[in-house]
Write an enzyme that holds these catalytic residues in place. Structure first.
Site, short mmCIF file in Angstrom:
data_model
loop_
_atom_site.label_atom_id
_atom_site.label_comp_id
_atom_site.label_asym_id
_atom_site.label_seq_id
_atom_site.Cartn_x
_atom_site.Cartn_y
_atom_site.Cartn_z
CE LYS A 73 -0.75 -4.39 -2.08
NZ LYS A 73 -0.76 -5.01 -3.42
CD GLU A 86 -13.66 -5.50 -7.33
OE1 GLU A 86 -13.08 -5.68 -6.25
OE2 GLU A 86 -14.57 -6.23 -7.76
CD GLU A 121 -12.87 -11.03 -8.87
OE1 GLU A 121 -12.51 -11.02 -10.07
OE2 GLU A 121 -13.33 -12.03 -8.29
CB SER A 165 -1.26 -5.00 1.61
OG SER A 165 -2.25 -5.46 0.70
CG ASP A 192 -3.52 -8.30 -6.63
OD1 ASP A 192 -4.45 -8.92 -6.11
OD2 ASP A 192 -2.33 -8.37 -6.22
CE1 TYR A 213 -10.59 7.29 -5.75
CE2 TYR A 213 -9.96 5.12 -4.94
CZ TYR A 213 -10.92 6.09 -5.13
OH TYR A 213 -12.21 5.87 -4.69
CB ALA A 214 -8.77 2.72 -10.38
CB SER A 271 -3.14 -12.50 2.48
OG SER A 271 -2.25 -12.31 1.39
CG ASP A 320 -5.14 -13.70 -9.35
OD1 ASP A 320 -5.23 -13.22 -8.21
OD2 ASP A 320 -6.01 -14.45 -9.85
N1 LIG Z 1 -4.28 -4.98 -3.49
C1 LIG Z 1 -4.04 -3.90 -4.18
O1 LIG Z 1 -2.93 -3.66 -4.65
C2 LIG Z 1 -5.16 -2.97 -4.38
N2 LIG Z 1 -6.37 -3.19 -3.85
N3 LIG Z 1 -7.16 -2.20 -4.22
C3 LIG Z 1 -8.55 -2.16 -3.81
C4 LIG Z 1 -9.45 -3.01 -4.67
C5 LIG Z 1 -8.76 -3.82 -5.72
C6 LIG Z 1 -9.70 -4.74 -6.44
N4 LIG Z 1 -10.50 -5.54 -5.58
C7 LIG Z 1 -11.16 -4.81 -4.53
C8 LIG Z 1 -10.25 -3.91 -3.78
C9 LIG Z 1 -6.49 -1.31 -5.00
C10 LIG Z 1 -5.21 -1.79 -5.13
C11 LIG Z 1 -4.18 -1.13 -5.99
C12 LIG Z 1 -4.46 0.32 -6.22
C13 LIG Z 1 -5.92 0.67 -6.30
C14 LIG Z 1 -6.34 1.80 -6.99
N5 LIG Z 1 -7.64 2.16 -7.00
C15 LIG Z 1 -8.53 1.40 -6.34
N6 LIG Z 1 -9.81 1.83 -6.40
C16 LIG Z 1 -10.95 1.44 -5.84
C17 LIG Z 1 -12.11 2.25 -6.03
C18 LIG Z 1 -13.31 1.87 -5.49
C19 LIG Z 1 -13.46 0.66 -4.71
C20 LIG Z 1 -12.26 -0.14 -4.54
C21 LIG Z 1 -11.05 0.23 -5.09
N7 LIG Z 1 -8.21 0.28 -5.67
C22 LIG Z 1 -6.90 -0.10 -5.64
#
Ligand SMILES: NC(=O)c1nn(CC2CCNCC2)c2c1CCc1cnc(N=C3C=CCC=C3)nc1-2
Length: 308
Positions: A61, A116, A159, A44, A173, A111-112, A42, A155
């Site tokens: 982000k 999810e 996800e 970022s 998150d 970066y993961a 909402s 939370d």
């Molecule tokens: N809002 C966040 O901080 C955030 N949002 N994302 C993307 C996904 C988080 C879970 N729900 C869906 C969106 C991230 C982060 C942190 C940092 C972060 C690190 N790695 C990933 N990796 C992804 C790999 C494949 C698909 C989506 C995310 N994603 C994020």
């Protein structure tokens, strides 16, 4: 006269200084190549990005300053940064750099690569016992660390449980997390400052009491149930009906639910936070029969079971 330092030591010290300065130099957006959007919040947008100098991938982000102020979300961003800066554990997303330009704030995060945990759960419809045991044990270790720092996630849900390249968890998150500091005034609950996601929210948060470590243990109970059954313990036609069930801890188990897992969930999904297993001592949770055989000391170094 004091012996002038030999050139070698001068060179070494200047290299060390340069390295130290390099480490301190603020990054700029130009240090990265921004790729696809991997998440929209909402307040970022999260991009997959590559650091030019190292070719390393990050999740960046990006928050628009004007939007943050207009939507009064600055406290979420500040809280998230404060929490992320305290975290130093393999099961949590790490904040590597922060920088800004006139319009935006940038948070450079681990970066993961494997996305999810929920994605695998949907693909497989449910996990087997060994996978549920492994992944929820990693969440237990993560919560033990988080709570040792006095932080509540608030939370916790599949996800927000991401998976790294080597398939270990990376929890993310922290925008709605809370730091329970001993001298903090009890948080004044702003009207409608609803926190969490309906299906995973705990009774105390619904009853407008401050979230506590027990709120994350409730979330753990929901996740264990969901991993083994593929469905949520509290999901009804609408949010109101779901909340009615949550405040009464009213839920059923499907036929054939693993007996040890059933006992564990029953000890987590209880209305009184203080009665949830792990509230007195996370060791009680780690010693539960469902986790028999888990090598708690080496979990981060172990090879995860293949999700099947
Ligand atoms: N809002 C966040 O901080 C955030 N949002 N994302 C993307 C996904 C988080 C879970 N729900 C869906 C969106 C991230 C982060 C942190 C940092 C972060 C690190 N790695 C990933 N990796 C992804 C790999 C494949 C698909 C989506 C995310 N994603 C994020």
């Amino acid at each position: 006269p004091t012996q002038a330092p030999s050139s070698g030591s001068t060179a070494q010290s200047s290299a060390a200084t340069a390295a130290a300065n390099k480490a301190r130099v603020k990054k700029t957006p130009n240090d990265f190549i921004f790729g696809k959007v991997i998440g929209e919040g909402s307040y970022s947008t999260v991009y997959l990005a590559k650091e030019v100098s190292t070719q390393k991938e990050f999740a960046i982000k990006v928050c628009d300053k004007k939007h943050l102020i207009r939507e009064r979300k600055t406290h979420f961003v500040m809280r998230e940064k404060e929490v992320l800066m305290k975290l130093d554990h393999p099961f949590f997303i790490r904040l590597a750099y922060t920088f800004q330009d006139p319009e935006r704030l940038y948070y450079t995060l681990t970066y993961a690569r494997n996305g999810e945990l929920l994605g695998y759960l949907h693909k497989l419809s449910a996990f087997d016992v060994p996978c549920t045991r492994f992944y929820t044990a990693e969440i237990v270790l993560a919560l033990e660390y988080l709570h040792s720092l006095g932080i509540v996630h608030r939370d916790l849900k599949p996800e927000n449980i991401l998976l790294s390249e080597d398939m270990h968890i990376k929890i993310t998150d922290f925008g709605t997390s809370k730091i329970l500091s001993s001298d903090s005034k009890p948080e004044v609950k702003r009207k409608n400052s609803f926190v969490g996601t309906a299906e995973y929210v705990s009774p105390e948060v619904l009853n407008n009491q401050p979230a506590n470590f027990g709120s994350d243990l409730w979330g753990l109970g929901c996740i264990i149930y969901q991993c083994l059954s593929g469905s949520l313990p509290f999901r009804c036609g609408n949010e109101y009906q779901t909340f009615q069930k949550i405040v009464k801890a009213e839920y059923d188990f499907p036929e054939g639910f693993h007996p040890h897992a059933k006992d564990l969930v029953q000890k987590l999904l209880v209305i009184e936070p203080a009665d949830r297993l792990g509230m007195a001592d996370m060791g009680d949770l780690k010693r539960h029969p469902f986790y028999e055989g888990v090598d708690w000391e080496n979990l981060p170094q172990s090879t995860p079971p293949k999700l099947m």
